[in-house]
Write a protein that holds these residues in place. Structure first.
Motif, mmCIF file in Angstrom:
data_model
loop_
_atom_site.group_PDB
_atom_site.id
_atom_site.type_symbol
_atom_site.label_atom_id
_atom_site.label_comp_id
_atom_site.label_asym_id
_atom_site.label_seq_id
_atom_site.Cartn_x
_atom_site.Cartn_y
_atom_site.Cartn_z
ATOM 1 N N PRO A 180 79.919 86.435 126.033
ATOM 2 C CA PRO A 180 78.583 86.767 126.557
ATOM 3 C C PRO A 180 78.237 88.249 126.423
ATOM 4 C CG PRO A 180 79.722 85.292 128.060
ATOM 5 C CD PRO A 180 80.725 85.714 127.039
ATOM 6 N N ASP A 181 79.208 89.142 126.625
ATOM 7 C CA ASP A 181 78.904 90.565 126.505
ATOM 8 C C ASP A 181 78.643 90.964 125.059
ATOM 9 O OD1 ASP A 181 78.889 91.181 129.162
ATOM 10 O OD2 ASP A 181 80.881 92.087 129.218
ATOM 11 N N LEU A 182 79.399 90.434 124.119
ATOM 12 C CA LEU A 182 79.147 90.719 122.714
ATOM 13 C C LEU A 182 77.791 90.169 122.288
ATOM 14 C CD1 LEU A 182 82.645 90.039 121.108
ATOM 15 C CD2 LEU A 182 81.576 92.266 121.550
ATOM 16 N N GLN A 183 77.459 88.989 122.768
ATOM 17 C CA GLN A 183 76.159 88.402 122.466
ATOM 18 C C GLN A 183 75.040 89.270 123.039
ATOM 19 O OE1 GLN A 183 75.342 85.729 120.697
ATOM 20 N NE2 GLN A 183 73.184 85.442 121.283
ATOM 21 N N ALA A 184 75.228 89.777 124.239
ATOM 22 C CA ALA A 184 74.215 90.632 124.861
ATOM 23 C C ALA A 184 74.038 91.930 124.066
ATOM 24 C CB ALA A 184 74.626 90.949 126.305
ATOM 25 N N MET A 185 75.132 92.519 123.619
ATOM 26 C CA MET A 185 75.025 93.725 122.804
ATOM 27 C C MET A 185 74.296 93.430 121.496
ATOM 28 S SD MET A 185 78.849 95.287 123.463
ATOM 29 C CE MET A 185 78.647 96.729 122.408
ATOM 30 N N ALA A 186 74.573 92.288 120.912
ATOM 31 C CA ALA A 186 73.905 91.908 119.672
ATOM 32 C C ALA A 186 72.402 91.780 119.874
ATOM 33 C CB ALA A 186 74.486 90.596 119.139
ATOM 34 N N ILE A 187 71.993 91.141 120.964
ATOM 35 C CA ILE A 187 70.568 90.967 121.249
ATOM 36 C C ILE A 187 69.889 92.321 121.420
ATOM 37 C CG2 ILE A 187 68.924 90.076 122.945
ATOM 38 C CD1 ILE A 187 70.226 87.949 121.100
ATOM 39 N N PHE A 188 70.540 93.230 122.137
ATOM 40 C CA PHE A 188 69.945 94.552 122.332
ATOM 41 C C PHE A 188 69.850 95.302 121.004
ATOM 42 C CE2 PHE A 188 70.703 99.133 122.937
ATOM 43 C CZ PHE A 188 69.506 99.461 123.567
ATOM 44 N N LEU A 189 70.930 95.320 120.224
ATOM 45 C CA LEU A 189 70.922 96.056 118.968
ATOM 46 C C LEU A 189 69.894 95.496 117.983
ATOM 47 C CD1 LEU A 189 74.773 96.557 118.517
ATOM 48 C CD2 LEU A 189 73.089 98.310 119.117
ATOM 49 N N LYS A 190 69.701 94.180 118.001
ATOM 50 C CA LYS A 190 68.692 93.584 117.131
ATOM 51 C C LYS A 190 67.282 94.046 117.492
ATOM 52 C CE LYS A 190 68.597 89.221 116.079
ATOM 53 N NZ LYS A 190 68.380 89.354 114.613
#
Length: 430
Positions: A291-301
């Motif tokens: 979930p944290d990696l997914q959250a970082m991905a969403i923000f960076l996108k």
């Protein structure tokens, strides 16, 4: 001197004195913003096992061990030399030793260090410790980190004195820097964004302190320009690419699973990581939750791209390209292919590779000269690496092969001059 002239001089002196007093007062006030009061008599605060477990995870998210562990030394015992343009800073002992570590620190003192950049004894801390980013960390997470560090085996490792040039070695100079460039902050969720986006923003901007590398620095070492817009890492001479620019390391057009794969394993269908980022993946992001990696991905996108550039790169001469082509054929084509096609999953392609085509050639030069290696992660335990060629190629030859690679197979990135290679090689720290 006439009485009128004397009065004028006296008035000028009084005004100048008042301005100095006002400036000193402003610097003092700005350095006390939102600061927790800490008594030096405060002892260790109680912790819980849940906090310790949470803190262990957060310490990996912040990659704390990398800076606070000397090579071959006890984890978190400090002593690692951190080179800066202003001299060398030595990391502090974070183990709970009473005399040399955090043994007598309270949770309040630790929070003040994270949030305000001030030590237990009141000294201002140097921003090599990235409190300009950690100031966004919540009190609950700071307390969890404190609990984890308190659980470590104590190490008697006296903190080494920093070796900084004057006046950067003085507390007044540091106070002025902070007055100019630092304000305590708190992460606040953006109500327009999703909970996932906000979690990603918190991790990237706070404990992840991605801006510490991925932002340009001014002459005094303060971040400048757009958030996460890229910057050359002082003394290391790696370029931390823009996380906004699709021509550098922007991921707006990547899928979230590809971004997660890159952060977890160091490789993805879109590319891989080398240099300092390989260490970040190895020691930090591969250990984060899905979930944290997914959250970082969403923000960076979601990061908006910079304004488009219309400058045309200067092309190398035909003689330089011919020299580079011969060197490429001799040293590079076996792995990377005669057309820069690489070998999928083994050797990276060079044709269309963003790392090759960036306007800043530092990383290409660095990899040719000193090699580059993907991190060994659970998802990619036996990565291939690039060997160094500094012992085989001169600065002129490195410039030639870099120019050829940056000009071939549609790359069109521009010439690399030998003097640029010389400057980057001479100033690099391993």
């Amino acid at each position: 001197m006439s009485r009128l002239a004397l009065h004028r001089r006296l008035g000028t002196t009084m005004v100048s004195g008042a301005l100095v007093i006002a400036a000193v007062a402003a610097v003092w006030a700005l350095n006390r913003l939102d600061e927790t009061r800490v008594s030096v008599e405060d002892g260790p605060s109680p912790t819980t096992q849940a906090q310790v477990a949470r803190g262990a995870y957060l310490a990996r998210a912040g990659n704390c061990a990398t800076c606070h562990t000397e090579r071959g030394g006890q984890p978190y015992a400090g002593g690692r030399a951190l080179a800066t343009p202003f001299g060398t800073v030595y990391s502090s002992n974070l183990t709970p030793d009473d005399e040399t570590g955090l043994g007598r620190w309270s949770a309040e003192a630790f929070w003040r260090a994270m949030h305000n950049g001030r030590s237990r004894d009141g000294r201002l801390l140097y921003p090599v410790f990235p409190y300009p980013n950690y100031t966004q960390v919540t009190r609950a997470d700071a307390d969890a980190l404190y609990a984890y560090l308190r659980s470590l085996p104590p190490a008697k490792a006296p903190n080494r004195a920093h070796e900084l040039a004057f006046p950067f070695s003085t507390q007044p100079a540091l106070a002025v820097w902070r007055a100019l460039y630092f304000r305590p902050g708190v992460h606040r969720d953006d109500p327009v964004q999703s909970a996932e986006w906000n979690r990603g923003a918190y991790l990237v901007r706070g404990l992840g302190h991605c801006a510490a590398c991925h932002e340009a620095r001014n002459l005094l070492g303060a971040s400048q320009g757009l958030e996460l817009a890229g910057g050359l890492m002082p003394l290391q001479n790696w370029y931390a690419p823009s996380l906004r620019d699709p021509h550098e390391a922007g991921v707006a057009n990547w899928s979230a699973p590809d971004i997660v794969a890159l952060l977890r394993t160091g490789v993805s269908p879109q590319g891989g990581v080398l240099g300092p980022m390989a260490d970040v993946v190895y020691r930090s992001t591969q250990h984060l939750s899905e979930p944290d990696l997914q959250a970082m991905a969403i923000f960076l996108k979601s990061l908006p791209p910079p304004a488009p550039r219309d400058d045309v790169p200067l092309r190398a001469t035909e003689a330089r390209l011919a020299q580079g082509a011969a060197l490429y054929e001799r040293h590079c084509a076996t792995c990377h292919g005669t057309r820069g096609e690489g070998v999928p999953g083994v050797y990276p392609l060079l044709a269309g590779n963003r790392a090759v085509r960036m306007a800043e050639p530092a990383n290409v030069i660095r990899v040719i000269a000193k090699g580059g290696f993907l991190p060994a992660t659970q998802g990619n335990p036996r990565p291939f690496g690039m060997p160094p060629f500094a012992h085989l190629l001169s600065d002129d030859e490195i410039a030639a092969v870099a120019s050829y690679v940056r000009d071939s197979w549609g790359n069109r990135a521009g010439v690399v001059e030998p003097q640029v290679v010389s400057r980057l090689r001479a100033g690099s720290e391993d």
